[in-house]
Design an enzyme around this catalytic site. Structure first.
Site, PDB file in Angstrom:
ATOM      1  N   ASP A 140       0.794  -1.228   0.000  1.00 36.42           N
ATOM      2  CA  ASP A 140       0.000   0.000   0.000  1.00 36.42           C
ATOM      3  C   ASP A 140       0.828   1.280   0.000  1.00 36.42           C
ATOM      4  O   ASP A 140       0.348   2.339   0.393  1.00 36.42           O
ATOM      5  CB  ASP A 140      -0.897  -0.015   1.244  1.00 36.42           C
ATOM      6  CG  ASP A 140      -0.098  -0.228   2.525  1.00 36.42           C
ATOM      7  OD1 ASP A 140       1.126   0.004   2.504  1.00 36.42           O
ATOM      8  OD2 ASP A 140      -0.692  -0.638   3.540  1.00 36.42           O
ATOM      9  N   GLU A 149       0.164  -9.022  -1.061  1.00 33.33           N
ATOM     10  CA  GLU A 149      -0.474  -8.439   0.138  1.00 33.33           C
ATOM     11  C   GLU A 149      -1.709  -7.630  -0.284  1.00 33.33           C
ATOM     12  O   GLU A 149      -1.873  -6.453   0.054  1.00 33.33           O
ATOM     13  CB  GLU A 149       0.483  -7.588   0.971  1.00 33.33           C
ATOM     14  CG  GLU A 149       0.010  -7.391   2.405  1.00 33.33           C
ATOM     15  CD  GLU A 149       0.914  -6.466   3.226  1.00 33.33           C
ATOM     16  OE1 GLU A 149       0.769  -5.248   3.154  1.00 33.33           O
ATOM     17  OE2 GLU A 149       1.768  -6.984   3.963  1.00 33.33           O
ATOM     18  N   GLU A 156      -2.304   5.070   2.746  1.00 35.79           N
ATOM     19  CA  GLU A 156      -2.190   3.661   2.350  1.00 35.79           C
ATOM     20  C   GLU A 156      -3.522   3.016   1.976  1.00 35.79           C
ATOM     21  O   GLU A 156      -3.578   2.160   1.094  1.00 35.79           O
ATOM     22  CB  GLU A 156      -1.525   2.851   3.479  1.00 35.79           C
ATOM     23  CG  GLU A 156      -0.037   3.146   3.662  1.00 35.79           C
ATOM     24  CD  GLU A 156       0.258   4.390   4.482  1.00 35.79           C
ATOM     25  OE1 GLU A 156      -0.705   5.019   4.997  1.00 35.79           O
ATOM     26  OE2 GLU A 156       1.433   4.752   4.620  1.00 35.79           O
ATOM     27  N   HIS A 199       5.621   5.419  12.938  1.00 38.84           N
ATOM     28  CA  HIS A 199       5.930   6.262  11.784  1.00 38.84           C
ATOM     29  C   HIS A 199       4.715   6.715  10.979  1.00 38.84           C
ATOM     30  O   HIS A 199       4.850   7.384   9.960  1.00 38.84           O
ATOM     31  CB  HIS A 199       6.873   5.522  10.830  1.00 38.84           C
ATOM     32  CG  HIS A 199       6.216   4.336  10.162  1.00 38.84           C
ATOM     33  ND1 HIS A 199       5.467   4.453   9.024  1.00 38.84           N
ATOM     34  CD2 HIS A 199       6.193   3.026  10.482  1.00 38.84           C
ATOM     35  CE1 HIS A 199       5.017   3.261   8.669  1.00 38.84           C
ATOM     36  NE2 HIS A 199       5.430   2.377   9.543  1.00 38.84           N
ATOM     37  N   ARG A 236       1.773   8.458   9.088  1.00 36.46           N
ATOM     38  CA  ARG A 236       1.462   9.860   8.759  1.00 36.46           C
ATOM     39  C   ARG A 236       0.272  10.398   9.544  1.00 36.46           C
ATOM     40  O   ARG A 236       0.264  11.548   9.970  1.00 36.46           O
ATOM     41  CB  ARG A 236       1.121   9.958   7.265  1.00 36.46           C
ATOM     42  CG  ARG A 236       2.267  10.359   6.397  1.00 36.46           C
ATOM     43  CD  ARG A 236       1.813  10.545   4.953  1.00 36.46           C
ATOM     44  NE  ARG A 236       2.825  11.227   4.175  1.00 36.46           N
ATOM     45  CZ  ARG A 236       3.954  10.686   3.758  1.00 36.46           C
ATOM     46  NH1 ARG A 236       4.242   9.436   4.038  1.00 36.46           N
ATOM     47  NH2 ARG A 236       4.816  11.392   3.052  1.00 36.46           N
ATOM     48  N   HIS A 262      12.440   5.847  13.249  1.00 37.93           N
ATOM     49  CA  HIS A 262      12.283   5.984  11.798  1.00 37.93           C
ATOM     50  C   HIS A 262      12.937   7.291  11.345  1.00 37.93           C
ATOM     51  O   HIS A 262      12.900   8.285  12.078  1.00 37.93           O
ATOM     52  CB  HIS A 262      10.777   5.991  11.505  1.00 37.93           C
ATOM     53  CG  HIS A 262      10.418   5.821  10.056  1.00 37.93           C
ATOM     54  ND1 HIS A 262      10.641   6.802   9.125  1.00 37.93           N
ATOM     55  CD2 HIS A 262       9.839   4.806   9.378  1.00 37.93           C
ATOM     56  CE1 HIS A 262      10.217   6.395   7.939  1.00 37.93           C
ATOM     57  NE2 HIS A 262       9.717   5.169   8.067  1.00 37.93           N
TER      58      HIS A 262
END
Ligand code: UD1
Ligand code: UDP
Length: 381
Positions: A97, A119, A133, A218, A220, A251
Protein backbone atom coordinates in the site's frame (compact mmCIF):
# COMPACT_ATOMS: atom_id res chain seq x y z
CA UNK A 1 3.03 -17.23 -21.31
CA UNK A 2 4.39 -14.89 -18.68
CA UNK A 3 8.17 -14.72 -18.85
CA UNK A 4 9.42 -11.27 -18.08
CA UNK A 5 8.76 -10.31 -14.49
CA UNK A 6 9.46 -6.89 -13.03
CA UNK A 7 9.37 -6.69 -9.23
CA UNK A 8 9.02 -3.11 -8.00
CA UNK A 9 9.36 -1.77 -4.46
CA UNK A 10 10.76 1.22 -2.66
CA UNK A 11 10.52 1.12 1.12
CA UNK A 12 11.92 -1.03 3.93
CA UNK A 13 8.83 -3.17 4.56
CA UNK A 14 8.22 -3.82 0.86
CA UNK A 15 11.84 -4.92 0.46
CA UNK A 16 11.56 -7.34 3.38
CA UNK A 17 8.30 -8.74 2.01
CA UNK A 18 9.45 -8.98 -1.63
CA UNK A 19 12.88 -10.51 -0.87
CA UNK A 20 11.57 -14.10 -0.48
CA UNK A 21 9.52 -13.77 -3.68
CA UNK A 22 12.57 -12.62 -5.66
CA UNK A 23 14.51 -15.59 -4.29
CA UNK A 24 11.70 -17.96 -5.27
CA UNK A 25 11.27 -16.57 -8.82
CA UNK A 26 15.02 -16.77 -9.40
CA UNK A 27 14.92 -20.55 -8.90
CA UNK A 28 13.21 -20.89 -12.30
CA UNK A 29 15.16 -20.19 -15.48
CA UNK A 30 11.88 -19.89 -17.43
CA UNK A 31 11.48 -16.44 -15.90
CA UNK A 32 13.50 -13.36 -16.73
CA UNK A 33 13.23 -11.54 -13.39
CA UNK A 34 14.34 -7.97 -12.86
CA UNK A 35 14.18 -5.91 -9.69
CA UNK A 36 13.36 -2.21 -9.78
CA UNK A 37 13.68 -0.14 -6.61
CA UNK A 38 12.20 3.32 -6.62
CA UNK A 39 14.26 4.01 -3.47
CA UNK A 40 11.37 5.88 -1.91
CA UNK A 41 13.49 5.01 1.14
CA UNK A 42 17.26 5.08 0.79
CA UNK A 43 19.22 3.99 3.87
CA UNK A 44 16.38 1.88 5.29
CA UNK A 45 15.94 0.15 1.92
CA UNK A 46 19.64 -0.44 1.40
CA UNK A 47 19.88 -2.18 4.80
CA UNK A 48 17.39 -4.78 3.57
CA UNK A 49 18.91 -5.17 0.09
CA UNK A 50 22.22 -5.97 1.71
CA UNK A 51 20.75 -8.42 4.22
CA UNK A 52 19.02 -10.41 1.46
CA UNK A 53 21.80 -10.00 -1.17
CA UNK A 54 19.55 -8.22 -3.64
CA UNK A 55 21.23 -6.13 -6.32
CA UNK A 56 18.56 -4.10 -8.14
CA UNK A 57 18.57 -4.00 -11.93
CA UNK A 58 17.00 -0.54 -11.83
CA UNK A 59 17.44 1.98 -9.04
CA UNK A 60 15.32 5.10 -9.53
CA UNK A 61 16.94 6.77 -6.51
CA UNK A 62 14.03 9.16 -5.96
CA UNK A 63 14.19 9.79 -2.19
CA UNK A 64 14.47 13.40 -1.08
CA UNK A 65 14.63 14.52 2.54
CA UNK A 66 11.17 15.52 3.73
CA UNK A 67 9.48 14.46 0.47
CA UNK A 68 5.73 14.88 0.25
CA UNK A 69 3.19 12.76 -1.57
CA UNK A 70 3.28 14.98 -4.68
CA UNK A 71 7.07 14.69 -4.93
CA UNK A 72 6.87 10.93 -4.56
CA UNK A 73 4.01 10.44 -7.00
CA UNK A 74 5.45 12.50 -9.84
CA UNK A 75 9.00 11.24 -9.52
CA UNK A 76 7.99 7.57 -9.42
CA UNK A 77 5.57 7.86 -12.36
CA UNK A 78 8.04 9.52 -14.73
CA UNK A 79 10.95 7.24 -13.89
CA UNK A 80 8.80 4.08 -14.11
CA UNK A 81 7.90 5.01 -17.70
CA UNK A 82 11.54 4.66 -18.74
CA UNK A 83 12.01 1.32 -16.96
CA UNK A 84 8.88 -0.14 -18.55
CA UNK A 85 9.99 1.10 -21.99
CA UNK A 86 13.38 -0.53 -21.59
CA UNK A 87 12.49 -3.91 -20.03
CA UNK A 88 8.98 -4.37 -21.47
CA UNK A 89 7.82 -6.77 -18.74
CA UNK A 90 4.86 -9.13 -19.18
CA UNK A 91 3.85 -8.50 -15.61
CA UNK A 92 4.73 -6.02 -12.87
CA UNK A 93 4.68 -7.13 -9.24
CA UNK A 94 3.98 -4.55 -6.56
CA UNK A 95 3.49 -4.92 -2.84
CA UNK A 96 0.98 -3.61 -0.35
CA UNK A 97 0.00 0.00 0.00
CA UNK A 98 2.89 2.41 -0.45
CA UNK A 99 2.98 5.22 -2.97
CA UNK A 100 5.61 3.18 -4.83
CA UNK A 101 3.03 0.37 -5.15
CA UNK A 102 0.14 2.54 -6.33
CA UNK A 103 2.15 4.64 -8.77
CA UNK A 104 4.15 1.73 -10.21
CA UNK A 105 0.78 0.03 -10.88
CA UNK A 106 -0.52 3.15 -12.58
CA UNK A 107 2.64 3.35 -14.69
CA UNK A 108 2.16 -0.29 -15.75
CA UNK A 109 -1.52 0.32 -16.50
CA UNK A 110 -0.66 3.26 -18.81
CA UNK A 111 1.28 0.76 -20.91
CA UNK A 112 -1.41 -1.94 -20.53
CA UNK A 113 1.00 -4.21 -18.67
CA UNK A 114 -0.56 -6.60 -16.17
CA UNK A 115 -0.08 -6.00 -12.48
CA UNK A 116 0.17 -8.60 -9.71
CA UNK A 117 -0.51 -7.40 -6.18
CA UNK A 118 1.21 -9.04 -3.24
CA UNK A 119 -0.47 -8.44 0.14
CA UNK A 120 -3.77 -7.67 -1.55
CA UNK A 121 -7.16 -7.07 0.01
CA UNK A 122 -6.28 -5.40 3.33
CA UNK A 123 -8.90 -2.80 4.16
CA UNK A 124 -9.92 -0.54 7.02
CA UNK A 125 -12.73 1.13 5.06
CA UNK A 126 -11.53 4.55 6.24
CA UNK A 127 -9.76 6.42 3.44
CA UNK A 128 -7.81 8.56 5.93
CA UNK A 129 -6.55 5.71 8.11
CA UNK A 130 -3.95 4.62 7.35
CA UNK A 131 -3.25 7.62 5.15
CA UNK A 132 -2.58 7.44 2.25
CA UNK A 133 -2.19 3.66 2.35
CA UNK A 134 -5.90 2.73 2.37
CA UNK A 135 -6.39 4.45 -0.98
CA UNK A 136 -3.05 3.25 -2.34
CA UNK A 137 -4.06 -0.38 -1.87
CA UNK A 138 -7.53 0.18 -3.26
CA UNK A 139 -5.98 1.78 -6.36
CA UNK A 140 -3.68 -1.19 -6.84
CA UNK A 141 -6.66 -3.49 -6.32
CA UNK A 142 -8.55 -1.77 -9.15
CA UNK A 143 -5.61 -2.00 -11.56
CA UNK A 144 -4.26 -5.47 -10.68
CA UNK A 145 -5.12 -8.61 -12.64
CA UNK A 146 -3.85 -10.97 -9.93
CA UNK A 147 -4.34 -10.60 -6.19
CA UNK A 148 -2.25 -12.46 -3.62
CA UNK A 149 -4.22 -12.17 -0.41
CA UNK A 150 -2.49 -13.02 2.88
CA UNK A 151 -5.62 -14.35 4.58
CA UNK A 152 -9.11 -15.54 3.80
CA UNK A 153 -10.48 -12.30 5.22
CA UNK A 154 -8.47 -10.25 2.73
CA UNK A 155 -9.78 -12.49 -0.05
CA UNK A 156 -13.35 -11.80 1.11
CA UNK A 157 -12.66 -8.05 1.01
CA UNK A 158 -11.64 -8.40 -2.64
CA UNK A 159 -14.65 -10.52 -3.52
CA UNK A 160 -16.91 -7.83 -2.01
CA UNK A 161 -15.26 -5.44 -4.48
CA UNK A 162 -16.19 -7.79 -7.34
CA UNK A 163 -12.71 -9.07 -8.12
CA UNK A 164 -12.90 -12.38 -9.87
CA UNK A 165 -12.27 -15.24 -7.39
CA UNK A 166 -10.14 -17.25 -9.85
CA UNK A 167 -7.58 -14.43 -9.83
CA UNK A 168 -7.35 -14.22 -6.03
CA UNK A 169 -5.03 -16.60 -4.20
CA UNK A 170 -4.78 -16.88 -0.42
CA UNK A 171 -1.06 -17.28 0.20
CA UNK A 172 -0.23 -16.11 3.70
CA UNK A 173 1.97 -13.06 4.06
CA UNK A 174 5.46 -13.13 2.54
CA UNK A 175 6.71 -11.36 5.69
CA UNK A 176 6.46 -14.74 7.42
CA UNK A 177 8.58 -16.24 4.61
CA UNK A 178 11.18 -13.53 5.27
CA UNK A 179 11.05 -14.04 9.03
CA UNK A 180 11.42 -17.82 8.76
CA UNK A 181 14.20 -17.47 6.18
CA UNK A 182 16.14 -15.28 8.55
CA UNK A 183 15.49 -17.40 11.65
CA UNK A 184 16.57 -20.51 9.74
CA UNK A 185 19.76 -18.82 8.56
CA UNK A 186 20.55 -17.72 12.10
CA UNK A 187 19.86 -21.20 13.46
CA UNK A 188 22.16 -22.86 10.91
CA UNK A 189 24.91 -20.29 10.95
CA UNK A 190 26.27 -19.42 14.39
CA UNK A 191 28.76 -16.95 12.95
CA UNK A 192 25.91 -15.01 11.35
CA UNK A 193 23.94 -15.07 14.60
CA UNK A 194 26.97 -13.79 16.54
CA UNK A 195 27.58 -11.08 13.95
CA UNK A 196 23.98 -9.88 14.23
CA UNK A 197 24.10 -9.89 18.03
CA UNK A 198 27.42 -8.02 18.09
CA UNK A 199 26.14 -5.30 15.77
CA UNK A 200 22.87 -5.10 17.74
CA UNK A 201 24.83 -4.74 21.00
CA UNK A 202 26.75 -1.82 19.53
CA UNK A 203 23.40 -0.01 19.24
CA UNK A 204 21.63 -1.33 22.34
CA UNK A 205 23.44 -3.30 25.02
CA UNK A 206 21.24 -6.38 25.38
CA UNK A 207 23.24 -7.52 28.43
CA UNK A 208 21.68 -4.74 30.57
CA UNK A 209 19.28 -7.44 31.77
CA UNK A 210 16.20 -5.20 31.74
CA UNK A 211 12.73 -6.11 30.50
CA UNK A 212 12.55 -4.64 27.01
CA UNK A 213 9.58 -2.79 25.56
CA UNK A 214 10.37 -2.42 21.87
CA UNK A 215 8.78 0.60 20.19
CA UNK A 216 8.40 1.79 16.60
CA UNK A 217 6.15 4.44 15.08
CA UNK A 218 5.93 6.26 11.78
CA UNK A 219 2.33 6.60 10.52
CA UNK A 220 1.46 9.86 8.76
CA UNK A 221 -1.98 10.06 10.41
CA UNK A 222 -0.20 10.13 13.80
CA UNK A 223 2.06 13.09 12.91
CA UNK A 224 1.59 16.14 15.13
CA UNK A 225 -0.56 15.63 18.24
CA UNK A 226 -0.60 11.83 17.83
CA UNK A 227 3.18 11.60 18.07
CA UNK A 228 3.31 14.02 20.99
CA UNK A 229 0.80 11.81 22.87
CA UNK A 230 2.76 8.68 22.00
CA UNK A 231 6.04 10.17 23.23
CA UNK A 232 4.43 11.51 26.43
CA UNK A 233 2.99 8.06 27.08
CA UNK A 234 6.38 6.39 26.59
CA UNK A 235 7.97 8.90 28.92
CA UNK A 236 5.41 8.12 31.64
CA UNK A 237 5.86 4.35 31.22
CA UNK A 238 9.66 4.75 31.47
CA UNK A 239 9.51 6.89 34.61
CA UNK A 240 7.00 4.58 36.34
CA UNK A 241 9.00 1.44 35.52
CA UNK A 242 12.73 1.94 36.08
CA UNK A 243 13.32 -1.84 35.71
CA UNK A 244 12.20 -1.62 32.07
CA UNK A 245 14.13 -0.36 29.03
CA UNK A 246 12.11 1.24 26.27
CA UNK A 247 14.12 0.61 23.11
CA UNK A 248 13.03 2.72 20.17
CA UNK A 249 14.73 2.48 16.76
CA UNK A 250 13.56 5.82 15.39
CA UNK A 251 12.28 5.98 11.80
CA UNK A 252 14.29 8.47 9.68
CA UNK A 253 11.26 10.56 8.72
CA UNK A 254 11.91 14.09 10.10
CA UNK A 255 8.25 14.25 11.26
CA UNK A 256 9.08 11.36 13.57
CA UNK A 257 12.65 12.25 14.54
CA UNK A 258 11.75 15.73 15.72
CA UNK A 259 9.09 15.03 18.40
CA UNK A 260 10.72 11.77 19.51
CA UNK A 261 14.10 13.37 20.15
CA UNK A 262 12.56 16.47 21.72
CA UNK A 263 10.38 14.60 24.21
CA UNK A 264 12.34 11.42 24.88
CA UNK A 265 16.04 12.36 24.82
CA UNK A 266 17.86 12.24 28.14
CA UNK A 267 15.63 9.67 29.90
CA UNK A 268 17.99 6.93 31.13
CA UNK A 269 15.76 3.95 30.38
CA UNK A 270 14.54 5.20 27.00
CA UNK A 271 17.05 4.13 24.37
CA UNK A 272 16.61 6.01 21.11
CA UNK A 273 18.61 4.26 18.42
CA UNK A 274 18.95 4.33 14.61
CA UNK A 275 16.73 2.03 12.53
CA UNK A 276 17.98 -1.51 12.95
CA UNK A 277 18.96 -3.89 10.20
CA UNK A 278 16.32 -6.57 9.72
CA UNK A 279 18.40 -9.28 11.44
CA UNK A 280 19.07 -7.04 14.42
CA UNK A 281 15.43 -6.06 14.65
CA UNK A 282 14.19 -9.65 14.59
CA UNK A 283 16.76 -10.55 17.25
CA UNK A 284 15.57 -7.68 19.43
CA UNK A 285 11.89 -8.59 18.85
CA UNK A 286 12.65 -12.09 20.06
CA UNK A 287 14.22 -10.65 23.25
CA UNK A 288 11.49 -8.07 23.88
CA UNK A 289 8.87 -8.49 26.62
CA UNK A 290 6.30 -6.81 24.40
CA UNK A 291 6.05 -4.35 21.53
CA UNK A 292 4.31 -1.00 21.12
CA UNK A 293 4.02 0.06 17.49
CA UNK A 294 1.91 1.50 14.70
CA UNK A 295 3.69 -0.63 12.09
CA UNK A 296 1.85 -2.99 9.79
CA UNK A 297 4.63 -5.53 9.32
CA UNK A 298 5.41 -5.84 13.00
CA UNK A 299 1.76 -6.70 13.76
CA UNK A 300 2.24 -9.64 11.41
CA UNK A 301 5.64 -10.85 12.62
CA UNK A 302 5.23 -10.52 16.37
CA UNK A 303 2.48 -13.19 16.83
CA UNK A 304 4.78 -15.78 15.21
CA UNK A 305 7.43 -14.92 17.80
CA UNK A 306 4.89 -15.04 20.64
CA UNK A 307 5.23 -11.34 21.44
CA UNK A 308 2.24 -9.26 22.55
CA UNK A 309 1.71 -6.09 20.56
CA UNK A 310 -0.05 -2.86 21.54
CA UNK A 311 -0.97 -1.11 18.30
CA UNK A 312 -1.12 2.68 18.35
CA UNK A 313 -3.97 3.05 15.89
CA UNK A 314 -7.73 3.40 16.22
CA UNK A 315 -8.47 1.00 13.39
CA UNK A 316 -6.48 -1.78 11.73
CA UNK A 317 -6.56 -3.62 8.42
CA UNK A 318 -5.05 -6.62 10.20
CA UNK A 319 -7.81 -7.85 12.56
CA UNK A 320 -6.62 -11.47 12.36
CA UNK A 321 -3.95 -11.01 15.03
CA UNK A 322 -6.43 -9.25 17.32
CA UNK A 323 -8.82 -12.18 16.98
CA UNK A 324 -5.92 -14.58 17.62
CA UNK A 325 -5.26 -12.71 20.89
CA UNK A 326 -1.73 -11.37 20.27
CA UNK A 327 -2.57 -7.80 19.36
CA UNK A 328 -4.56 -5.04 21.07
CA UNK A 329 -5.51 -1.68 19.56
CA UNK A 330 -4.68 1.12 21.98
CA UNK A 331 -5.06 4.21 19.78
CA UNK A 332 -2.92 7.29 20.37
CA UNK A 333 -4.48 8.43 23.62
CA UNK A 334 -1.75 8.91 26.22
CA UNK A 335 -3.72 7.50 29.16
CA UNK A 336 -4.78 4.41 27.27
CA UNK A 337 -1.28 3.58 26.01
CA UNK A 338 0.10 3.96 29.54
CA UNK A 339 -2.63 1.86 31.19
CA UNK A 340 -2.51 -0.96 28.60
CA UNK A 341 1.28 -1.16 28.88
CA UNK A 342 1.04 -1.24 32.68
CA UNK A 343 -1.50 -4.09 32.51
CA UNK A 344 0.97 -6.15 30.47
CA UNK A 345 3.76 -5.37 32.92
CA UNK A 346 1.70 -6.08 36.06
CA UNK A 347 -0.71 -8.91 35.19
CA UNK A 348 1.09 -12.08 34.29
CA UNK A 349 -2.08 -13.97 33.38
CA UNK A 350 -3.03 -11.39 30.75
CA UNK A 351 0.55 -11.23 29.52
CA UNK A 352 0.73 -15.02 29.16
CA UNK A 353 -2.52 -15.12 27.15
CA UNK A 354 -1.16 -12.58 24.68
CA UNK A 355 2.25 -14.19 24.36
CA UNK A 356 1.26 -17.57 22.92
CA UNK A 357 2.99 -18.14 19.59
CA UNK A 358 0.46 -17.98 16.74
CA UNK A 359 0.60 -17.57 13.02
CA UNK A 360 -2.49 -15.93 11.57
CA UNK A 361 -0.43 -14.72 8.60
CA UNK A 362 0.74 -18.00 7.17
CA UNK A 363 3.29 -20.76 7.22
CA UNK A 364 6.22 -19.14 5.41
CA UNK A 365 5.28 -20.57 2.01
CA UNK A 366 3.53 -17.56 0.49
CA UNK A 367 6.21 -16.96 -2.15
CA UNK A 368 6.05 -20.59 -3.32
CA UNK A 369 2.28 -20.26 -3.77
CA UNK A 370 2.61 -17.02 -5.71
CA UNK A 371 5.22 -18.41 -8.12
CA UNK A 372 3.18 -21.61 -8.57
CA UNK A 373 0.17 -19.55 -9.59
CA UNK A 374 2.18 -17.59 -12.15
CA UNK A 375 3.77 -20.78 -13.54
CA UNK A 376 0.32 -22.25 -14.06
CA UNK A 377 -1.08 -19.19 -15.80
CA UNK A 378 -1.56 -20.39 -19.32
CA UNK A 379 -4.52 -18.59 -20.73
CA UNK A 380 -5.13 -14.86 -20.83
CA UNK A 381 -6.98 -14.09 -17.60
C1 UD1 B 1 6.53 5.06 3.80
C2 UD1 B 1 5.18 4.61 3.25
C3 UD1 B 1 4.39 3.86 4.33
C4 UD1 B 1 5.21 2.75 4.94
C5 UD1 B 1 6.53 3.31 5.45
C6 UD1 B 1 7.40 2.19 5.97
C7 UD1 B 1 3.99 5.98 1.61
C8 UD1 B 1 3.18 7.20 1.37
N1 UD1 B 1 4.39 5.78 2.87
O1 UD1 B 1 6.27 6.07 4.79
O2 UD1 B 1 3.23 3.31 3.74
O3 UD1 B 1 4.49 2.18 6.00
O4 UD1 B 1 7.21 3.96 4.36
O5 UD1 B 1 8.45 2.68 6.75
O6 UD1 B 1 4.25 5.26 0.70
N2 UD1 B 1 13.83 8.84 5.20
C9 UD1 B 1 15.21 8.81 5.15
N3 UD1 B 1 15.82 7.62 4.85
C10 UD1 B 1 15.14 6.47 4.62
C11 UD1 B 1 13.74 6.52 4.69
C12 UD1 B 1 13.09 7.70 4.98
O7 UD1 B 1 15.87 9.81 5.36
O8 UD1 B 1 15.77 5.44 4.37
C13 UD1 B 1 13.14 10.14 5.50
C14 UD1 B 1 13.25 11.13 4.34
O9 UD1 B 1 13.35 12.43 4.86
C15 UD1 B 1 11.91 10.94 3.62
C16 UD1 B 1 10.99 10.70 4.80
O10 UD1 B 1 11.75 9.89 5.69
O11 UD1 B 1 11.54 12.06 2.84
C17 UD1 B 1 9.66 10.08 4.50
O12 UD1 B 1 9.76 8.90 3.73
P1 UD1 B 1 8.44 8.40 2.94
O13 UD1 B 1 8.75 7.13 2.23
O14 UD1 B 1 7.87 9.50 2.13
O15 UD1 B 1 7.39 8.16 4.10
P2 UD1 B 1 7.37 7.10 5.28
O16 UD1 B 1 6.76 7.78 6.44
O17 UD1 B 1 8.69 6.48 5.41
N1 UDP C 1 12.08 -3.24 10.93
C1 UDP C 1 13.46 -3.25 10.80
N2 UDP C 1 14.22 -2.37 11.55
C2 UDP C 1 13.65 -1.49 12.40
C3 UDP C 1 12.23 -1.46 12.52
C4 UDP C 1 11.48 -2.35 11.76
O1 UDP C 1 14.01 -4.06 10.03
O2 UDP C 1 14.39 -0.74 13.06
C5 UDP C 1 11.27 -4.16 10.11
C6 UDP C 1 10.19 -4.95 10.83
O3 UDP C 1 10.68 -6.19 11.28
C7 UDP C 1 9.12 -5.11 9.76
C8 UDP C 1 9.28 -3.87 8.90
O4 UDP C 1 10.57 -3.35 9.19
O5 UDP C 1 9.36 -6.23 8.93
C9 UDP C 1 8.21 -2.86 9.22
O6 UDP C 1 8.50 -1.65 8.61
P1 UDP C 1 7.73 -0.31 8.95
O7 UDP C 1 7.19 -0.39 10.33
O8 UDP C 1 8.65 0.81 8.61
O9 UDP C 1 6.57 -0.27 7.87
P2 UDP C 1 5.08 -0.86 7.84
O10 UDP C 1 5.16 -2.32 8.05
O11 UDP C 1 4.29 -0.14 8.89
O12 UDP C 1 4.61 -0.50 6.47
Amino acid sequence: MIKKILIVFGTRPEAIKMAPLIKEFKKYSEFDVKVCVTAQHRQMLDQVLEMFDIVPDYDLDIMQAGQDLYDLTSRILLKMRDVLDEFKPDIVFVHGDTTTASIASLAAFYKQIKVAHVEAGLRTGDIYSPFPEEINRQLVGIIASYHFAPTNLSKQNLIKENKSPENIVVTGNTVIDALFLLLERMQKDNALKDKILTSLNAKYDTSRGKKIILVTGHRRENFGDGFINICEALKTIAIKNPNVDIVYPVHLNPNVQEPVKKILSGIGNVRLIAPLEYGEFVYLMSMAYFIITDSGGIQEEAPSLGKPVLVMRNITERPEAIEAGSVKLVGVDKKNIVSQAQILLDYDEIYQKMSQSRSPYGDGKASIKIVEFIKNLRSER
